[in-house]
Design an enzyme around this catalytic site. Structure first.
Site, mmCIF file in Angstrom:
data_model
loop_
_atom_site.group_PDB
_atom_site.id
_atom_site.type_symbol
_atom_site.label_atom_id
_atom_site.label_comp_id
_atom_site.label_asym_id
_atom_site.label_seq_id
_atom_site.Cartn_x
_atom_site.Cartn_y
_atom_site.Cartn_z
ATOM 1 N N LYS A 88 65.751 21.885 106.644
ATOM 2 C CA LYS A 88 64.941 22.626 105.619
ATOM 3 C C LYS A 88 63.989 21.871 104.696
ATOM 4 O O LYS A 88 63.002 22.424 104.459
ATOM 5 C CB LYS A 88 65.963 23.682 104.481
ATOM 6 C CG LYS A 88 65.357 24.674 103.781
ATOM 7 C CD LYS A 88 66.206 25.147 102.549
ATOM 8 C CE LYS A 88 67.556 25.858 103.533
ATOM 9 N NZ LYS A 88 68.349 26.674 102.508
ATOM 10 N N GLY A 146 74.104 30.233 108.453
ATOM 11 C CA GLY A 146 72.754 29.766 108.200
ATOM 12 C C GLY A 146 72.343 29.646 106.757
ATOM 13 O O GLY A 146 73.059 29.666 105.899
ATOM 14 N N CYS A 147 71.159 29.575 106.646
ATOM 15 C CA CYS A 147 70.415 29.605 105.196
ATOM 16 C C CYS A 147 71.062 30.460 104.527
ATOM 17 O O CYS A 147 70.655 31.839 104.725
ATOM 18 C CB CYS A 147 68.683 29.363 105.232
ATOM 19 S SG CYS A 147 68.182 29.245 103.593
ATOM 20 N N PHE A 148 71.432 30.407 103.348
ATOM 21 C CA PHE A 148 71.966 31.462 102.111
ATOM 22 C C PHE A 148 70.796 32.168 101.597
ATOM 23 O O PHE A 148 70.897 33.207 101.107
ATOM 24 C CB PHE A 148 72.981 30.846 101.189
ATOM 25 C CG PHE A 148 72.537 29.735 100.308
ATOM 26 C CD1 PHE A 148 71.125 29.189 100.064
ATOM 27 C CD2 PHE A 148 73.703 29.062 99.960
ATOM 28 C CE1 PHE A 148 70.893 28.375 99.384
ATOM 29 C CE2 PHE A 148 73.427 27.722 98.935
ATOM 30 C CZ PHE A 148 72.017 27.637 99.032
ATOM 31 N N TRP A 149 69.549 31.792 101.303
ATOM 32 C CA TRP A 149 68.403 32.396 101.128
ATOM 33 C C TRP A 149 68.281 33.751 102.132
ATOM 34 O O TRP A 149 67.933 34.936 101.903
ATOM 35 C CB TRP A 149 67.241 31.579 101.322
ATOM 36 C CG TRP A 149 67.236 30.632 100.502
ATOM 37 C CD1 TRP A 149 67.952 30.387 99.205
ATOM 38 C CD2 TRP A 149 65.970 29.391 100.311
ATOM 39 N NE1 TRP A 149 67.482 29.020 98.671
ATOM 40 C CE2 TRP A 149 66.627 28.522 99.416
ATOM 41 C CE3 TRP A 149 64.963 29.247 101.088
ATOM 42 C CZ2 TRP A 149 65.676 27.370 98.988
ATOM 43 C CZ3 TRP A 149 64.193 28.087 100.849
ATOM 44 C CH2 TRP A 149 64.621 27.133 99.683
#
Length: 223
Positions: free
Chosen positions: A6, A57-60
């Protein structure tokens, strides 16, 4: 050796501009939901707010999807699987803490069931066949894991994974694991990231296509 992609990706986007990054790294614009059956057995619609903790995966991205599910009252980005002392973004990104980026979902089971949340999770929120990787991000902190909050949740999740395997809904095996561990909220700047940062390069590149796919696949429960 896995690395957190990221931060390097965001640096690349800043350096070459978002258009160049789209060409060089690919996009999630082709994101679409996998058509999967509903759970055969679900938890009852009990009164009161319940909690689910999911990693994928990405918590966003995960937060963005579930914040827009009807019946979800709150979503918190955070870490699960490690200790309180190592529950910080910099430490988790170093891939040495056993934490996964995760979300805690507070939901009303009279409006949306635990099984429906799992259906969204497996169908569109992430790719359950991708081992320690989602989109541009790789490492064990991006693993697919369900942190069940009760024995009943664990039973439903385990049965659904078996059900999806039997129906061969995916082209590869499901790698999602059932895990235990305390959830720790992430830093304030990670919370509600999608809605607060609509023009952020990562959001534009990866999460907006995911959200469009979610709304197309689940129009009756999206908001």
């Amino acid at each position: 050796m896995y690395t957190n992609m990221k931060k390097p990706l965001l640096a690349t986007l800043a350096a070459v501009g978002i258009a160049g990054a789209f060409l060089s790294t690919g996009t999630a614009q082709g994101a679409r939901a996998v058509v999967i059956p509903a759970v055969k057995t679900d938890l009852p619609a009990a009164a009161g707010i319940q909690t689910a903790v999911l990693a994928g995966g990405c918590f966003w991205t995960m937060e963005a999807v579930f914040e827009h599910v009807k019946g979800v009252k709150a979503v918190t980005a955070g870490y699960a699987g490690g200790t309180k002392a190592t529950a910080t973004y910099d430490q988790v990104s170093a891939e040495t803490t056993r934490h996964a980026e995760a979300i805690r979902i507070a939901y009303d089971p009279r409006i949306v069931s635990y099984g429906t949340l799992l259906r969204v999770y497996f169908s569109i929120a992430h790719d359950p066949t991708s081992l320690n990787r989602q989109g541009p991000d790789s490492g064990t902190s991006y693993r697919s894991a369900i942190f069940s909050q009760s024995p009943a949740q664990a039973q439903i999740a385990r049965a659904y994974i078996a059900q999806l395997g039997q129906t061969r809904a995916f082209s590869g095996p499901i790698v999602t694991k059932l895990e235990t561990g305390t959830f720790y909220a992430a830093e304030a700047y990670h919370q509600n990231f999608y809605d607060r940062n609509p023009t952020h390069p990562y959001i534009v590149m990866w999460d907006k296509p995911k959200m469009a796919a979610f709304r197309a696949a689940f129009p009756t429960i999206s908001r």
